[in-house]
Design a protein around this motif. Structure first.
Motif: not given
Length: 335
Positions: A283, A262-267, A280, A259-260, A278, A270
């Motif tokens: 989780e 892949w969250l960085e890849k959202v930007k 989760d 999660k951590k 996203f 986008s």
């Protein structure tokens, strides 16, 4: 194109070492100095087992822990240099097509047959152009085919036909087609697994998972999405990879534990996609044991037996039942 001085060593046969943390063989990649001035100790690198082991010791960590080494090399600084990009190499599409057979020798196909039946397993393997290799007695080839239909790469992996999980002992059974073909100096530039489907389904929303097997499983259960796979936790998240997702609606479905990252890849996505969601859900519902194992969406989808799974289990216990089904051309009706 920017090229960094310290990079993970490019894969070639015999280049992977034993991980200094988990002790597993042929799964550790060292960092190298592209300028050839520094030879890092064998513990400076990254383990392939990014969920269970998570060992990643970077050159920056090495210099931080070894200030004397850094002091002696004040004369240089890590730098970037502009280089001309090398042309991408491709694999002959005829080689890919010839691999789309011999599924009776493919352990992953056997697992899919047990889960969904032979007809659906064949449909999924043909849809994603999944092949069979002679290596390790019939392993699976996940072909990476870009939107233009060019074969970028072929990842070879061995699976357990009973569990559908990768065989990782006594070693990690992973290779590449260009390596097995002896194509030296092959400049591989990967693309998303399943990318070729984007052209066939221009209006469908896209769902992205980590593993190729998960993309196939999810495609069976949720065909309203085009399911793509990155092939790893870091995967194909570079600007030149995600350009094919321009103006598409995309949903992220990371494995447990990712999660951590892949969250960085959202930007990044986008800036290209019309919409990025996203998910989760895994989780939220996972147990601690499931998190430790790093389960993915395919594991959860397969936890509850479908009618086809139940039928296949009955046939396994009583093989003559398959003869009856074939003789009378019986078809399972799912309600």
């Amino acid at each position: 194109m920017t090229e960094y001085r310290f990079t993970l060593q490019k894969y070639k046969r015999g280049s992977k070492l034993t991980c200094p943390k988990c002790g597993r063989k042929k799964c550790f990649v060292k960092y190298v100095d592209t300028e050839g001035q520094i030879v890092f100790p064998d513990y400076v690198g990254r383990c392939d087992h990014e969920h269970s082991c998570q060992y990643h010791y970077k050159p920056s960590d090495y210099f931080k822990d070894n200030p004397i080494e850094m002091e002696e090399r004040k004369s240089w600084k890590p730098q970037t240099k502009v280089v001309q990009p090398k042309p991408t190499d491709y694999i002959d599409s005829n080689i890919m097509r010839r691999s789309l057979t011999n599924y009776d020798k493919n352990p992953l196909f056997s697992f899919f047959t047990g889960m969904f039946g032979k007809k659906e397993a064949s449909r999924l393997f043909q849809l994603y152009h999944v092949g069979t290799s002679k290596k390790w007695g019939g392993s699976t080839v996940f072909w990476q085919i870009d939107r233009q239909g060019r074969v970028r790469a072929g990842k070879i992996m061995l699976y357990n036909p009973a569990t559908g999980h990768r065989v990782k002992e006594p070693k990690s059974y992973v290779s590449w087609v260009h390596t097995e073909l002896g194509l030296e100096h092959f400049n591989m530039k990967q693309c998303l697994f399943g990318e070729h489907l984007l052209a066939d389904y221009p209006t469908k929303a896209v769902a992205i998972v980590e593993s190729e097997k998960s993309a196939l499983v999810a495609s069976h259960f949720m065909p309203d999405f085009v399911w793509l796979a990155t092939g790893g936790i870091h995967g194909c998240f570079k600007v030149d990879n995600i350009g094919v997702l321009k103006n598409r609606a995309v949903i992220f479905c990371p494995d447990l534990g990712a999660k951590k990252i892949w969250l960085e890849k959202v930007k990044l996505l986008s800036s290209v996609c019309s919409k990025v969601v996203f998910s989760d859900k895994l989780e939220q519902c996972a147990t601690n044991e499931q998190r430790e194992k790093g389960l993915d969406i395919a594991d959860f989808l397969l936890m509850t037996d479908t009618p086809m799974m139940t039928l296949q289990k009955m046939i396994k216990r009583c093989p003559s039942l398959q003869t009856l089904v074939d003789q009378f051309q019986l078809e399972l009706v799912e309600q």
